[in-house]
Structure formats: C-alpha cells, structure tokens
Design a protein around this motif. Sequence first.
Motif, PDB file in Angstrom:
ATOM      1  N   THR A  10       0.810  -1.222   0.000  1.00  0.00           N
ATOM      2  CA  THR A  10       0.000   0.000   0.000  1.00  0.00           C
ATOM      3  C   THR A  10       0.848   1.280   0.000  1.00  0.00           C
ATOM      4  O   THR A  10       0.296   2.369   0.076  1.00  0.00           O
ATOM      5  CB  THR A  10      -0.971   0.007   1.195  1.00  0.00           C
ATOM      6  N   VAL A  11       2.174   1.149  -0.104  1.00  0.00           N
ATOM      7  CA  VAL A  11       2.973   2.359  -0.347  1.00  0.00           C
ATOM      8  C   VAL A  11       2.872   2.754  -1.820  1.00  0.00           C
ATOM      9  O   VAL A  11       3.222   3.870  -2.185  1.00  0.00           O
ATOM     10  CB  VAL A  11       4.475   2.224   0.023  1.00  0.00           C
ATOM     11  N   SER A  12       2.412   1.843  -2.664  1.00  0.00           N
ATOM     12  CA  SER A  12       2.316   2.137  -4.103  1.00  0.00           C
ATOM     13  C   SER A  12       1.002   2.837  -4.417  1.00  0.00           C
ATOM     14  O   SER A  12      -0.082   2.322  -4.123  1.00  0.00           O
ATOM     15  CB  SER A  12       2.403   0.839  -4.910  1.00  0.00           C
ATOM     16  N   TRP A  13       1.103   3.992  -5.063  1.00  0.00           N
ATOM     17  CA  TRP A  13      -0.130   4.732  -5.389  1.00  0.00           C
ATOM     18  C   TRP A  13      -0.938   4.032  -6.465  1.00  0.00           C
ATOM     19  O   TRP A  13      -2.129   4.282  -6.618  1.00  0.00           O
ATOM     20  CB  TRP A  13       0.172   6.175  -5.770  1.00  0.00           C
ATOM     21  N   ASN A  14      -0.293   3.129  -7.221  1.00  0.00           N
ATOM     22  CA  ASN A  14      -1.066   2.349  -8.199  1.00  0.00           C
ATOM     23  C   ASN A  14      -1.925   1.303  -7.492  1.00  0.00           C
ATOM     24  O   ASN A  14      -3.012   0.973  -7.957  1.00  0.00           O
ATOM     25  CB  ASN A  14      -0.124   1.686  -9.209  1.00  0.00           C
ATOM     26  N   VAL A  15      -1.425   0.802  -6.376  1.00  0.00           N
ATOM     27  CA  VAL A  15      -2.194  -0.162  -5.581  1.00  0.00           C
ATOM     28  C   VAL A  15      -3.322   0.565  -4.843  1.00  0.00           C
ATOM     29  O   VAL A  15      -4.491   0.140  -4.875  1.00  0.00           O
ATOM     30  CB  VAL A  15      -1.263  -0.905  -4.581  1.00  0.00           C
ATOM     31  N   ARG A  17      -4.766   3.278  -5.538  1.00  0.00           N
ATOM     32  CA  ARG A  17      -5.839   3.740  -6.451  1.00  0.00           C
ATOM     33  C   ARG A  17      -6.975   2.706  -6.433  1.00  0.00           C
ATOM     34  O   ARG A  17      -8.154   3.068  -6.392  1.00  0.00           O
ATOM     35  CB  ARG A  17      -5.280   3.901  -7.867  1.00  0.00           C
ATOM     36  N   CYS A  18      -6.600   1.428  -6.458  1.00  0.00           N
ATOM     37  CA  CYS A  18      -7.606   0.350  -6.442  1.00  0.00           C
ATOM     38  C   CYS A  18      -8.290   0.242  -5.082  1.00  0.00           C
ATOM     39  O   CYS A  18      -9.487  -0.075  -5.003  1.00  0.00           O
ATOM     40  CB  CYS A  18      -6.956  -0.995  -6.773  1.00  0.00           C
ATOM     41  N   VAL A  19      -7.552   0.507  -4.004  1.00  0.00           N
ATOM     42  CA  VAL A  19      -8.154   0.399  -2.668  1.00  0.00           C
ATOM     43  C   VAL A  19      -9.273   1.443  -2.523  1.00  0.00           C
ATOM     44  O   VAL A  19     -10.331   1.159  -1.951  1.00  0.00           O
ATOM     45  CB  VAL A  19      -7.097   0.555  -1.545  1.00  0.00           C
ATOM     46  N   ALA A 164     -13.745   9.132 -11.887  1.00  0.00           N
ATOM     47  CA  ALA A 164     -12.763  10.127 -12.344  1.00  0.00           C
ATOM     48  C   ALA A 164     -12.195  10.909 -11.156  1.00  0.00           C
ATOM     49  O   ALA A 164     -10.993  11.166 -11.095  1.00  0.00           O
ATOM     50  CB  ALA A 164     -13.406  11.074 -13.345  1.00  0.00           C
ATOM     51  N   ASP A 165     -13.049  11.270 -10.203  1.00  0.00           N
ATOM     52  CA  ASP A 165     -12.549  11.962  -9.006  1.00  0.00           C
ATOM     53  C   ASP A 165     -11.713  11.000  -8.162  1.00  0.00           C
ATOM     54  O   ASP A 165     -10.597  11.324  -7.741  1.00  0.00           O
ATOM     55  CB  ASP A 165     -13.725  12.473  -8.157  1.00  0.00           C
ATOM     56  N   LEU A 166     -12.258   9.810  -7.951  1.00  0.00           N
ATOM     57  CA  LEU A 166     -11.616   8.869  -7.021  1.00  0.00           C
ATOM     58  C   LEU A 166     -10.232   8.445  -7.505  1.00  0.00           C
ATOM     59  O   LEU A 166      -9.334   8.218  -6.692  1.00  0.00           O
ATOM     60  CB  LEU A 166     -12.509   7.644  -6.819  1.00  0.00           C
ATOM     61  N   ASN A 167     -10.060   8.347  -8.828  1.00  0.00           N
ATOM     62  CA  ASN A 167      -8.754   7.908  -9.330  1.00  0.00           C
ATOM     63  C   ASN A 167      -7.646   8.940  -9.093  1.00  0.00           C
ATOM     64  O   ASN A 167      -6.475   8.636  -9.272  1.00  0.00           O
ATOM     65  CB  ASN A 167      -8.847   7.550 -10.819  1.00  0.00           C
ATOM     66  N   HIS A 168      -8.019  10.137  -8.701  1.00  0.00           N
ATOM     67  CA  HIS A 168      -7.011  11.149  -8.365  1.00  0.00           C
ATOM     68  C   HIS A 168      -6.478  11.002  -6.936  1.00  0.00           C
ATOM     69  O   HIS A 168      -5.469  11.621  -6.582  1.00  0.00           O
ATOM     70  CB  HIS A 168      -7.603  12.560  -8.474  1.00  0.00           C
TER      71      HIS A 168
END
Length: 214
Positions: A10-15, A17-19, A164-168
Amino acid sequence: MAPMKLYGATVSWNVTRCVVALEEAGAEYQIVPIDFATAEHKSPDHLARNPFGQVPAFQDGDLHLWESRAICKYVARKHKPDLLREGNLKESAMMEVCLEVEANQYTAALNPILYQCLVSPMFGGTTDQKVVEENLEKLKKVLEVYEARLAKHKYLAGDFLSLADLNHVSVTLCLLATPHASVFDAYPHVKAWWDGLMARPSVQKVAALMKPSA
Ligand code: GS8
C-alpha cells in the motif's frame, strides 16, 4: 464467495488507487502484500498474475487482472456502477474524458515529482529539482483546467461523484507528503474539491493505509 484479492504493497499509489475504488464500492476484498525487497514482484507466481512484474495485480474468482485503472473500472462496474454513470451517455463520456486526463496529464505530471521527492530519497538517491520544477509547471496547467471546471461543477465530470474523481486520490495523497503540497493553495475550487474527497471514509482509510507506520 472468496473475497477479491488485490496484490501489492500500500505504499504504491497504483495499488491504493484500487483500494479507494474497492472501499467506495463497498466490496469485500483482501490486500495481499508483495515484497519488492525480495523481488517478489518478479517471481514466477507474481508474473502469472501480472506479466509485467508490477503491482497491482487482482483476482476475483477465475478472473485475473492488472492495470490499476482497469481494476478500478471492473470493481465499480460490479459493485457500484453509478461511479461510472453508465446509464447516461453524456455523463459517462465526460467521466471517460476526466479519467484520461487523470492518467495522461495529472498523474503523468505527478509521477516524476513523486519519484524524485519520495521514492529516490528512500533508496539513498537525491531529488532532481529540475525534473520536479518542470513537472510542477505541467501540473499547474492541469490544475488551471480543473479550477475552471470545478468553479462550474462540484466534481470533475459534473455534479456527481465518479471514478474520475476517485482515481485522483492516491497520487494526490502522495503529493501531500512532498514539500509541494501547497501547490493546491492557488486553486480554491480544486482545494474545496479535494477537501470534500478527503472527508470521505474511503479516502480516510486509504490515507491511513499509506502511512508507513500503518
Ligand atoms: C503501472 C503499475 C506500476 O508502475 C498500473 O497498474 O496503473 N500502469 C500500471 N507499478 C509499479 C509500482 S510503484 O507505484 C511497479 O510495480 N513497479 C515495479 C517494476 O516496474 O518493476
């Protein structure tokens, strides 16, 4: 049925994003950590989940996915389709525009900033200020566009919360951990939009997860 599995730290912002999407969708899920220190992401088991040897990877029953934004869309489509506005042709089209801008403009500018300010120092490297400054300028151009949109609408795609908002969220939480958090201060509508997102329980949970001590 077994909970969905999200693979990655969960240090990865790509991970994370999914959480955010999983939390907002109210999905049952489990995070399975992948240890970069032992190159677990390049192990045969993980390459079977993500052939590029990256995180995140995702499993729901016999479905295996990678690419964080595709995972987010799948989760929303399955558990909270309203986040995609699929019943409304125009709203869903504008949401897609904003998703593209997030990936190709906003996060494209943020990635090098986050790498220089957060990742490089973690591995004993220095921060290349030139790269940071160049990308802050790119980020400000995106924020100007957002400021104009958010002066007219509560959220990026319109007057409705969407993916779209949440993915930011995940990359913006990381930006706040850099010395450049104040970049939002010049954009009052962007700041109000962000404060609204920060108040959401899903975002609070992800913010806590991203702290190294969590
Ligand atoms: C990017 C995944 C990625 O870069 C997505 O899922 O959105 N477009 C993909 N993952 C990094 C994690 S750091 O945030 C990664 O796994 N890097 C290790 C590597 O490339 O070897």
